[in-house]
Design an enzyme around this catalytic site. Sequence first.
Site, PDB file in Angstrom:
ATOM      1  N   SER A 181       0.848  -1.190   0.000  1.00 52.85           N
ATOM      2  CA  SER A 181       0.000   0.000   0.000  1.00 52.85           C
ATOM      3  C   SER A 181       0.881   1.236   0.000  1.00 52.85           C
ATOM      4  CB  SER A 181      -0.892   0.009   1.249  1.00 52.85           C
ATOM      5  OG  SER A 181      -1.302   1.337   1.516  1.00 52.85           O
TER       6      SER A 181
ATOM      7  N   MET B 158      -8.736   8.264  -0.500  1.00 54.37           N
ATOM      8  CA  MET B 158      -9.631   8.726   0.576  1.00 54.37           C
ATOM      9  C   MET B 158     -10.105  10.139   0.245  1.00 54.37           C
ATOM     10  SD  MET B 158      -7.541   7.421   3.909  1.00 54.37           S
ATOM     11  CE  MET B 158      -6.694   5.835   3.929  1.00 54.37           C
TER      12      MET B 158
ATOM     13  N   MET C 127     -11.574  -5.709   5.109  1.00 57.13           N
ATOM     14  CA  MET C 127     -10.816  -4.717   5.886  1.00 57.13           C
ATOM     15  C   MET C 127     -10.553  -5.282   7.276  1.00 57.13           C
ATOM     16  SD  MET C 127     -10.073  -2.129   4.054  1.00 57.13           S
ATOM     17  CE  MET C 127      -9.420  -1.060   5.350  1.00 57.13           C
TER      18      MET C 127
HETATM   19  C1  DX5 Z   1      -6.495   1.690   5.448  1.00 49.56           C
HETATM   20  C2  DX5 Z   1      -5.953   1.374   4.061  1.00 49.56           C
HETATM   21  C3  DX5 Z   1      -4.866   0.355   4.070  1.00 49.56           C
HETATM   22  C4  DX5 Z   1      -3.682   0.759   4.899  1.00 49.56           C
HETATM   23  C5  DX5 Z   1      -2.826  -0.425   5.196  1.00 49.56           C
HETATM   24  O1  DX5 Z   1      -7.517   2.600   5.357  1.00 49.56           O
HETATM   25  O2  DX5 Z   1      -6.979   0.862   3.241  1.00 49.56           O
HETATM   26  O3  DX5 Z   1      -4.466  -0.002   2.756  1.00 49.56           O
HETATM   27  O4  DX5 Z   1      -2.915   1.720   4.301  1.00 49.56           O
HETATM   28  O5  DX5 Z   1      -1.796   0.055   5.987  1.00 49.56           O
HETATM   29  P1  DX5 Z   1      -1.113  -0.817   7.099  1.00 49.56           P
HETATM   30  O6  DX5 Z   1      -0.505  -2.003   6.393  1.00 49.56           O
HETATM   31  O7  DX5 Z   1      -0.096   0.089   7.678  1.00 49.56           O
HETATM   32  O8  DX5 Z   1      -2.185  -1.231   8.059  1.00 49.56           O
END
Ligand code: DX5
Length: 218
Positions: free
Chosen positions: A8, A37, A137
């Site tokens: 990500s 976002m 999620m």
């Molecule tokens: C959260 C995002 C994820 C996040 C993952 O809202 O959708 O993709 O960036 O980050 P880590 O691996 O740091 O939890």
Amino acid sequence: MTTKVAPSLLSADFGRLHEEVKRVEEHGADWIHLDVMDGHFVPAITVGPAVAGSLRPYTKLFMDAHLMVSEPEDHIEPFVEAGVDLITIQAEATAHLDRALRKIKDLGVKAGVALNPATPPGILEYIWPLLDLVLVMSVNPGAGGQKFIPEVLPKVSCIAEQVKTRQLKTEIQVDGGVNGETAKDIVRAGATVLVAGSAIFKAENGMSLIGELKKLCR
Ligand code: DX5
Ligand code: ZN
């Protein structure tokens, strides 16, 4: 079956994103995960289609755009034009999930649905044929670096069972708090694609985690 890894970019250095893409590519990343976002569905604002399009010439890797935006149906075309390979929308973000997914597919890219930790998998019941990916999620969306929520593991298993029973090729992606410790249980539950941000970009030796996660087998 080994596991695909989708770093990500949320935890990457935004000042030199294309170099970060190259870096994860050299370390064996399978996909690039772009977290979008809008300051509405979640409080934070990140990047939009312009950034996706700017990165496109720098990599041949499969790019998935994870839209954490309200009314995602209004934002699909620009991401398709930017050249992303898959668009994932949050089930909670639209009253017209079926229509939004059909719009993505009609424009020729793959479609995914993301489920927040509290969203039950039953919402997938009537849209399976439209789904190239289900994103579970494992944190509440909005920020990188949060702690993995283990209560979502039975949901991953339930979705994996559905994919198997229905003989589908739907990918099961897990996103949030994925690291060397949490990944084993996640893959055991049935995940086929792991998203990791902070564990790859912010941790010492984070790049080597890509290779470690890829080796995990279901
Ligand atoms: C959260 C995002 C994820 C996040 C993952 O809202 O959708 O993709 O960036 O980050 P880590 O691996 O740091 O939890
Ligand atoms: Zn994400």
